[in-house]
Design a protein around this motif. Structure first.
Motif, PDB file in Angstrom:
ATOM      1  N   SER A 128       0.851  -1.181   0.000  1.00 14.81           N
ATOM      2  CA  SER A 128       0.000   0.000   0.000  1.00 14.81           C
ATOM      3  C   SER A 128       0.891   1.237   0.000  1.00 14.81           C
ATOM      4  N   ASP A 129       0.282   2.395  -0.062  1.00  4.43           N
ATOM      5  CA  ASP A 129       1.023   3.648  -0.142  1.00  4.43           C
ATOM      6  C   ASP A 129       0.778   4.470   1.117  1.00  4.43           C
TER       7      ASP A 129
ATOM      8  N   HIS B  66       1.312  -6.426  -6.194  1.00  9.86           N
ATOM      9  CA  HIS B  66      -0.031  -5.844  -6.160  1.00  9.86           C
ATOM     10  C   HIS B  66       0.056  -4.575  -5.317  1.00  9.86           C
ATOM     11  N   HIS B  67      -0.004  -3.415  -5.967  1.00  8.15           N
ATOM     12  CA  HIS B  67       0.267  -2.144  -5.299  1.00  8.15           C
ATOM     13  C   HIS B  67      -0.982  -1.260  -5.243  1.00  8.15           C
TER      14      HIS B  67
ATOM     15  N   ILE C 130       3.171 -11.419   1.329  1.00  9.08           N
ATOM     16  CA  ILE C 130       3.869 -10.328   2.025  1.00  9.08           C
ATOM     17  C   ILE C 130       2.995  -9.088   1.982  1.00  9.08           C
ATOM     18  N   TYR C 131       2.891  -8.398   3.109  1.00  4.72           N
ATOM     19  CA  TYR C 131       2.216  -7.102   3.125  1.00  4.72           C
ATOM     20  C   TYR C 131       3.191  -6.054   3.635  1.00  4.72           C
ATOM     21  N   SER C 132       3.283  -4.964   2.904  1.00  3.76           N
ATOM     22  CA  SER C 132       4.145  -3.864   3.320  1.00  3.76           C
ATOM     23  C   SER C 132       3.553  -2.553   2.815  1.00  3.76           C
ATOM     24  N   ALA C 133       4.290  -1.474   3.023  1.00  2.00           N
ATOM     25  CA  ALA C 133       3.937  -0.164   2.480  1.00  2.00           C
ATOM     26  C   ALA C 133       5.224   0.473   1.998  1.00  2.00           C
ATOM     27  N   ASP C 134       5.113   1.525   1.205  1.00  2.00           N
ATOM     28  CA  ASP C 134       6.336   2.106   0.664  1.00  2.00           C
ATOM     29  C   ASP C 134       7.073   2.984   1.667  1.00  2.00           C
TER      30      ASP C 134
ATOM     31  N   MET D 217       8.375   1.042   8.546  1.00  2.00           N
ATOM     32  CA  MET D 217       7.539   0.405   7.528  1.00  2.00           C
ATOM     33  C   MET D 217       6.926  -0.868   8.096  1.00  2.00           C
ATOM     34  N   PRO D 218       5.699  -1.189   7.715  1.00  2.00           N
ATOM     35  CA  PRO D 218       5.155  -2.501   8.090  1.00  2.00           C
ATOM     36  C   PRO D 218       5.742  -3.590   7.203  1.00  2.00           C
ATOM     37  N   PHE D 219       5.885  -4.779   7.751  1.00  2.00           N
ATOM     38  CA  PHE D 219       6.307  -5.935   6.947  1.00  2.00           C
ATOM     39  C   PHE D 219       5.796  -7.187   7.634  1.00  2.00           C
TER      40      PHE D 219
END
Length: 494
Positions: free
Chosen positions: A18-19, A186-187, A300-304, A327-329
């Protein structure tokens, strides 16, 4: 390996990003917003897999962070120091290497790296920031990039989070080479400012008072000593740009009333966008469950980057302060990642590409500056030589959100930042110059960075040690302070 059939030990890899989704806006990370249950699906990834709690950005702004994730390199190495940068096909290393390893690759959603994502087998990407509703996408086609486009449309407006997920699901269902594992990036656009949520979330949190950070109201000794506070604000501190402007707060409100109203509108809009992201992550997981692919997919879930949600009366990112830096990871892969794993080592986004490659069974190339932390996600202790500090640099001096250019070091217990306050040759940076200054925080005793202790005599030894380490680390990662005059002494406390 190319188009050969999949290796028996190669999992699918779904990288969801996600952003601007700050870690402290994810329930699994705790914090003041966890009581609102903002992310039940993303929390599931932590419960059934691993959560990394000390993941940091190396340059907290969209395009540079995405370039780092794609290249495994710091901004000064891959050349993308500001929003003006681009990553052309020869530099799209992660996509290229995954393809060479036998993966069918796809990039869907927010790309933000300007050049055609041609290293992927398939792409459908937003132009630049893209629109929240009925977005236009750039696609592969007969015309030269970027002239092949299509627009989502229908009887009702479609939100970008739904549209991006529709495209990813269609690709997963119809992809041409199902004998190969997939690598899907997937962004989401959400929850980037200006926050526009899907209509179904319009009343979410409408009867809830969103908890406020204490530092929204009390600065104490955060920030530069003896200088005005930089950065755009929630309330009226920054009259040029503040969240009240973004949220159309009544201009007749003043002081605390204005700030309180701006904060509540800000957080509710942000969290409504987050809920749209979370619900669409659920759609992706449901599809993989239905097809029997979930257990063989690294999710994997993260953000920029992170995001300031009112802390210290800040909005946006860019800062090296914790909420922007972190950042989340989260990773779910039951085959090798034990449920409930917590990784507390210092990790940053140059490590993402090597880790993804490691899950694919690919050795990272020498030109990548990061290291894989796959073994730590699998419950193993960090290697003895794992870095105990991370380097950060923000280059886009005073552009958009009034943040001075700075670099710094973060260890487990301390953070030292040097705000050098010059544009140098960074594209898009403001040509103005701000007064240089140092900030030092004792994160062990002051995790919310309420007290800049740089001028306190008790920290003089720590300060000198961290200064030495900062410049050693800067040199180690290939950056430099060329063109800068480093101020030797901190400003006296006032």
């Amino acid at each position: 390996m190319g188009s050969e059939a999949r290796s028996a030990d190669q999992p699918n890899i779904l990288y969801i990003m996600s952003d601007d989704h700050a870690a402290h806006a994810i329930g699994a990370y705790g914090g003041r917003l966890a009581e609102l249950d903002p992310t039940p699906t993303i929390d599931r990834l932590a419960k059934e897999g691993a959560i990394a709690t000390n993941v940091f950005c190396t340059n907290s702004i969209c395009t540079p962070s995405r370039a780092t994730i794609m290249t495994g390199q710091y901004s000064h190495v891959n050349g993308v120091t500001t929003l003006s940068g681009t990553i052309a096909e020869p530099q799209q290393h992660l996509a290229r290497l995954m393809g060479e390893a036998g993966y069918e690759t796809a990039m869907v959603g927010k790309w933000h790296l300007k050049a055609e994502p041609a290293a992927f087998d398939f792409y459908t990407v937003l132009p630049g920031q893209g629109s929240y509703f009925n977005p236009v996408f750039r696609v592969d086609g007969p015309k030269p990039w970027p002239n092949n486009t299509y627009q989502v449309s229908g009887y009702d407006s479609k939100h970008s989070s739904d549209a991006i997920t529709d495209i990813s699901l269609k690709w997963l269902k119809t992809r041409k080479q199902k004998d190969r594992p997939f690598f899907l990036m997937h962004h989401f656009k959400a929850p980037h400012d200006n926050f526009e949520n899907a209509e179904r979330y319009d009343w979410l949190y409408s009867d809830v008072e969103i908890p406020e950070p204490e530092s929204l109201w009390e600065r104490e000794k955060h920030g530069p000593l003896g200088l005005e506070q930089y950065g755009t604000s929630v309330g009226l501190r920054n009259t040029r740009r503040n969240m009240g402007h973004h949220m159309f707060v009544d201009s007749n409100l003043t002081g605390d009333d204005y700030k309180r109203e701006a904060y509540q509108r800000y957080l509710k809009k942000f969290l409504r966008c987050v809920r749209g992201v979370d619900d669409n992550v659920a759609r992706l997981l449901s599809h993989l469950e239905e097809t029997g692919e979930l257990e063989n997919t690294v999710v994997i879930y993260s953000a920029d980057q992170g995001f300031m949600l009112g802390e210290h009366d800040y909005i946006d990112k860019r800062w090296m302060y914790e909420e922007s830096l972190r950042m989340p990871f989260l990773v779910r892969y039951p085959e090798s990642v034990p449920a409930g794993t917590r990784v507390e080592s210092i990790i940053n986004n140059v490590d993402f590409a090597p880790t993804i490659l490691d899950f694919a069974g690919v050795q990272k190339p020498e030109f990548m500056q990061g290291r894989s932390f796959k073994s730590q996600l699998e419950g193993q202790a960090a290697p003895a030589d794992w870095p105990d500090a991370t380097y950060y640099r923000y280059w886009m001096h005073m552009a958009h959100h009034d943040n001075p250019a700075h670099f710094g070091i973060r260890t487990a217990n301390y953070k030292l930042i040097y705000f050098y306050g010059q544009p140098l040759d960074a594209p898009g940076a403001s040509k103005s110059v701000t007064e240089p200054h140092w900030e030092l925080y004792n994160l062990r005793e002051d995790p919310h960075e309420m007290r800049n202790v740089v001028a306190e005599p008790i920290y003089s030894d720590v300060l000198q040690e961290l200064k030495t380490r900062l410049f050693e680390l800067q040199q180690e990662v290939g950056d430099s302070s060329e063109g800068l005059e480093i101020v030797d002494l901190p400003r006296a406390s006032t």
